[in-house]
Design a protein around this motif. Structure first.
Motif, PDB file in Angstrom:
ATOM      1  N   THR A  56     -16.364   7.036  -5.512  1.00  0.00           N
ATOM      2  CA  THR A  56     -15.929   7.053  -6.915  1.00  0.00           C
ATOM      3  C   THR A  56     -16.977   6.390  -7.805  1.00  0.00           C
ATOM      4  OG1 THR A  56     -13.613   6.987  -6.245  1.00  0.00           O
ATOM      5  CG2 THR A  56     -14.108   6.332  -8.502  1.00  0.00           C
ATOM      6  N   HIS A  57     -17.456   5.228  -7.395  1.00  0.00           N
ATOM      7  CA  HIS A  57     -18.476   4.530  -8.188  1.00  0.00           C
ATOM      8  C   HIS A  57     -19.795   5.293  -8.182  1.00  0.00           C
ATOM      9  CE1 HIS A  57     -16.295   0.398  -7.976  1.00  0.00           C
ATOM     10  NE2 HIS A  57     -15.551   1.349  -8.498  1.00  0.00           N
ATOM     11  N   GLY A  58     -20.117   5.946  -7.074  1.00  0.00           N
ATOM     12  CA  GLY A  58     -21.337   6.741  -6.992  1.00  0.00           C
ATOM     13  C   GLY A  58     -21.328   7.928  -7.942  1.00  0.00           C
ATOM     14  N   ARG A  59     -20.152   8.422  -8.259  1.00  0.00           N
ATOM     15  CA  ARG A  59     -20.027   9.531  -9.205  1.00  0.00           C
ATOM     16  C   ARG A  59     -19.939   9.050 -10.654  1.00  0.00           C
ATOM     17  NH1 ARG A  59     -15.936  13.749  -6.158  1.00  0.00           N
ATOM     18  NH2 ARG A  59     -17.366  14.209  -4.459  1.00  0.00           N
ATOM     19  N   GLY A  60     -20.099   7.746 -10.847  1.00  0.00           N
ATOM     20  CA  GLY A  60     -20.077   7.204 -12.201  1.00  0.00           C
ATOM     21  C   GLY A  60     -18.695   7.056 -12.790  1.00  0.00           C
ATOM     22  N   LYS A  61     -17.687   6.993 -11.964  1.00  0.00           N
ATOM     23  CA  LYS A  61     -16.311   6.859 -12.440  1.00  0.00           C
ATOM     24  C   LYS A  61     -15.774   5.492 -12.059  1.00  0.00           C
ATOM     25  CE  LYS A  61     -15.519  11.768 -11.952  1.00  0.00           C
ATOM     26  NZ  LYS A  61     -15.629  12.249 -13.256  1.00  0.00           N
ATOM     27  N   ARG A  62     -14.668   5.114 -12.674  1.00  0.00           N
ATOM     28  CA  ARG A  62     -14.049   3.817 -12.407  1.00  0.00           C
ATOM     29  C   ARG A  62     -12.892   3.974 -11.431  1.00  0.00           C
ATOM     30  NH1 ARG A  62     -11.932   1.316 -17.423  1.00  0.00           N
ATOM     31  NH2 ARG A  62     -11.522  -0.358 -15.951  1.00  0.00           N
ATOM     32  N   THR A  63     -12.648   2.918 -10.680  1.00  0.00           N
ATOM     33  CA  THR A  63     -11.478   2.887  -9.805  1.00  0.00           C
ATOM     34  C   THR A  63     -10.246   2.742 -10.685  1.00  0.00           C
ATOM     35  OG1 THR A  63     -12.770   1.828  -8.075  1.00  0.00           O
ATOM     36  CG2 THR A  63     -10.394   1.696  -7.870  1.00  0.00           C
ATOM     37  N   GLY A  64      -9.279   3.589 -10.470  1.00  0.00           N
ATOM     38  CA  GLY A  64      -8.082   3.597 -11.308  1.00  0.00           C
ATOM     39  C   GLY A  64      -7.145   2.438 -11.028  1.00  0.00           C
ATOM     40  N   ARG A  65      -6.297   2.193 -11.995  1.00  0.00           N
ATOM     41  CA  ARG A  65      -5.332   1.109 -11.886  1.00  0.00           C
ATOM     42  C   ARG A  65      -4.376   1.348 -10.730  1.00  0.00           C
ATOM     43  NH1 ARG A  65      -2.391   1.149 -16.945  1.00  0.00           N
ATOM     44  NH2 ARG A  65      -4.470   0.817 -17.760  1.00  0.00           N
ATOM     45  N   SER A  66      -3.980   2.591 -10.506  1.00  0.00           N
ATOM     46  CA  SER A  66      -3.036   2.885  -9.424  1.00  0.00           C
ATOM     47  C   SER A  66      -3.638   2.571  -8.057  1.00  0.00           C
ATOM     48  CB  SER A  66      -2.594   4.344  -9.491  1.00  0.00           C
ATOM     49  OG  SER A  66      -3.715   5.197  -9.474  1.00  0.00           O
ATOM     50  N   THR A  67      -4.934   2.806  -7.899  1.00  0.00           N
ATOM     51  CA  THR A  67      -5.603   2.487  -6.637  1.00  0.00           C
ATOM     52  C   THR A  67      -5.604   0.986  -6.403  1.00  0.00           C
ATOM     53  OG1 THR A  67      -7.031   4.403  -6.929  1.00  0.00           O
ATOM     54  CG2 THR A  67      -7.743   2.759  -5.324  1.00  0.00           C
ATOM     55  N   VAL A  69      -3.630  -1.361  -7.754  1.00  0.00           N
ATOM     56  CA  VAL A  69      -2.279  -1.906  -7.567  1.00  0.00           C
ATOM     57  C   VAL A  69      -1.757  -1.577  -6.170  1.00  0.00           C
ATOM     58  CG1 VAL A  69       0.121  -1.703  -8.347  1.00  0.00           C
ATOM     59  CG2 VAL A  69      -1.712  -1.961 -10.016  1.00  0.00           C
ATOM     60  N   ALA A  70      -1.940  -0.347  -5.714  1.00  0.00           N
ATOM     61  CA  ALA A  70      -1.480   0.019  -4.366  1.00  0.00           C
ATOM     62  C   ALA A  70      -2.205  -0.795  -3.301  1.00  0.00           C
ATOM     63  CB  ALA A  70      -1.687   1.513  -4.128  1.00  0.00           C
ATOM     64  N   LEU A  71      -3.499  -1.025  -3.512  1.00  0.00           N
ATOM     65  CA  LEU A  71      -4.274  -1.805  -2.548  1.00  0.00           C
ATOM     66  C   LEU A  71      -3.806  -3.255  -2.501  1.00  0.00           C
ATOM     67  CD1 LEU A  71      -6.643  -2.161  -0.606  1.00  0.00           C
ATOM     68  CD2 LEU A  71      -8.095  -2.536  -2.600  1.00  0.00           C
ATOM     69  N   ILE A  72      -3.615  -3.869  -3.658  1.00  0.00           N
ATOM     70  CA  ILE A  72      -3.185  -5.273  -3.688  1.00  0.00           C
ATOM     71  C   ILE A  72      -1.796  -5.428  -3.075  1.00  0.00           C
ATOM     72  CG2 ILE A  72      -2.534  -7.164  -5.243  1.00  0.00           C
ATOM     73  CD1 ILE A  72      -4.929  -6.290  -6.988  1.00  0.00           C
ATOM     74  N   LEU A  73      -0.901  -4.502  -3.378  1.00  0.00           N
ATOM     75  CA  LEU A  73       0.433  -4.566  -2.770  1.00  0.00           C
ATOM     76  C   LEU A  73       0.372  -4.350  -1.260  1.00  0.00           C
ATOM     77  CD1 LEU A  73       2.573  -2.705  -5.453  1.00  0.00           C
ATOM     78  CD2 LEU A  73       2.538  -5.150  -4.950  1.00  0.00           C
ATOM     79  N   ALA A  74      -0.527  -3.486  -0.795  1.00  0.00           N
ATOM     80  CA  ALA A  74      -0.708  -3.300   0.654  1.00  0.00           C
ATOM     81  C   ALA A  74      -1.203  -4.589   1.294  1.00  0.00           C
ATOM     82  CB  ALA A  74      -1.681  -2.160   0.925  1.00  0.00           C
ATOM     83  N   TRP A  75      -2.128  -5.270   0.611  1.00  0.00           N
ATOM     84  CA  TRP A  75      -2.636  -6.541   1.145  1.00  0.00           C
ATOM     85  C   TRP A  75      -1.546  -7.608   1.193  1.00  0.00           C
ATOM     86  CZ3 TRP A  75      -7.959  -7.100  -1.775  1.00  0.00           C
ATOM     87  CH2 TRP A  75      -8.873  -6.195  -1.219  1.00  0.00           C
ATOM     88  N   VAL A  76      -0.696  -7.679   0.171  1.00  0.00           N
ATOM     89  CA  VAL A  76       0.397  -8.661   0.162  1.00  0.00           C
ATOM     90  C   VAL A  76       1.366  -8.375   1.313  1.00  0.00           C
ATOM     91  CG1 VAL A  76       2.409  -9.451  -1.154  1.00  0.00           C
ATOM     92  CG2 VAL A  76       0.192  -9.188  -2.290  1.00  0.00           C
ATOM     93  N   CYS A  77       1.688  -7.114   1.514  1.00  0.00           N
ATOM     94  CA  CYS A  77       2.580  -6.754   2.628  1.00  0.00           C
ATOM     95  C   CYS A  77       1.924  -7.040   3.977  1.00  0.00           C
ATOM     96  CB  CYS A  77       2.988  -5.287   2.529  1.00  0.00           C
ATOM     97  SG  CYS A  77       4.135  -4.960   1.194  1.00  0.00           S
ATOM     98  N   ALA A  78       0.610  -6.833   4.076  1.00  0.00           N
ATOM     99  CA  ALA A  78      -0.093  -7.143   5.326  1.00  0.00           C
ATOM    100  C   ALA A  78      -0.064  -8.649   5.606  1.00  0.00           C
ATOM    101  CB  ALA A  78      -1.529  -6.635   5.257  1.00  0.00           C
ATOM    102  N   LEU A  79      -0.219  -9.453   4.572  1.00  0.00           N
ATOM    103  CA  LEU A  79      -0.105 -10.909   4.752  1.00  0.00           C
ATOM    104  C   LEU A  79       1.292 -11.286   5.231  1.00  0.00           C
ATOM    105  CD1 LEU A  79      -1.988 -12.355   1.654  1.00  0.00           C
ATOM    106  CD2 LEU A  79      -2.561 -12.698   4.054  1.00  0.00           C
ATOM    107  N   GLY A  80       2.306 -10.700   4.605  1.00  0.00           N
ATOM    108  CA  GLY A  80       3.677 -10.972   5.025  1.00  0.00           C
ATOM    109  C   GLY A  80       3.956 -10.498   6.441  1.00  0.00           C
ATOM    110  N   PHE A  81       3.406  -9.351   6.791  1.00  0.00           N
ATOM    111  CA  PHE A  81       3.575  -8.852   8.156  1.00  0.00           C
ATOM    112  C   PHE A  81       2.972  -9.825   9.162  1.00  0.00           C
ATOM    113  CE2 PHE A  81       2.100  -6.526  11.867  1.00  0.00           C
ATOM    114  CZ  PHE A  81       3.256  -5.855  12.245  1.00  0.00           C
ATOM    115  N   GLY A  82       1.772 -10.321   8.868  1.00  0.00           N
ATOM    116  CA  GLY A  82       1.128 -11.270   9.777  1.00  0.00           C
ATOM    117  C   GLY A  82       1.924 -12.548   9.956  1.00  0.00           C
ATOM    118  N   LEU A  83       2.636 -12.964   8.914  1.00  0.00           N
ATOM    119  CA  LEU A  83       3.464 -14.162   9.011  1.00  0.00           C
ATOM    120  C   LEU A  83       4.746 -13.926   9.791  1.00  0.00           C
ATOM    121  CD1 LEU A  83       3.213 -15.611   5.390  1.00  0.00           C
ATOM    122  CD2 LEU A  83       2.323 -16.637   7.474  1.00  0.00           C
ATOM    123  N   THR A  84       5.243 -12.715   9.779  1.00  0.00           N
ATOM    124  CA  THR A  84       6.569 -12.462  10.355  1.00  0.00           C
ATOM    125  C   THR A  84       6.558 -11.691  11.672  1.00  0.00           C
ATOM    126  OG1 THR A  84       6.786 -10.454   9.020  1.00  0.00           O
ATOM    127  CG2 THR A  84       7.698 -12.493   8.102  1.00  0.00           C
TER     128      THR A  84
END
Length: 158
Positions: A56-67, A69-84
């Protein structure tokens, strides 16, 4: 968002999901199942996402907000999974959360929470990849643009 950060944090979280109990002294035989089934697959998804963000960056475009937000929420769930997520230590199932609290109820609750957190983490990682593909696409041409650019071919009998 930087693709290297996504790759490094993603692989670190994959290790956390698969082997995060070992530094707390409750690593067990279930970890050897978690590494190929959870750790490697989550790491592969995160590296794929990092590649798509780089494209995406190589094509001169920006990473979208949806990407993002989905990534950060996936990381939060992965942290919670590791704890539980439980592991078989000393003949009984134990998680980091149950080790910290020390109650049997906490062990049962952490086992009940780990499956939804893991499923949501994987689903959000896949959604982030789909959003990253959409971020790199060129916009669709308008109907008027298509007609102006490509003239109609003359009729062969006319």
């Amino acid at each position: 968002m930087n693709s290297r950060v996504v790759g490094i944090v993603g692989v670190a979280l994959a290790l956390w999901m698969a082997l995060g109990r070992w530094p707390f002294g409750i690593g067990g035989s279930l970890s050897w199942w978690y590494v190929p089934t959870i750790g490697l697959i989550f790491a592969a998804l995160q590296l794929w996402l990092a590649h798509r963000i780089a494209v995406t960056h190589g094509r001169g475009k920006r990473t979208g907000r949806s990407t993002v937000v989905a990534l950060i929420l996936a990381w939060v769930c992965a942290l919670g999974f590791g704890l539980t997520v439980p592991d078989l230590a000393g003949g009984e199932l134990a998680s980091i959360l149950s080790l910290i609290s020390g109650s049997a109820f906490s062990a049962e609750m952490s086992i009940a929470l780990c499956n939804p957190l893991g499923i949501i983490a994987f689903a959000l990682a896949i959604a982030a990849i789909a959003f990253a593909y959409a971020d790199a696409r060129d916009p669709k041409p308008e109907e008027d643009e298509e007609l102006d650019e490509v003239p109609m071919a003359p009729h062969p009998l006319g």
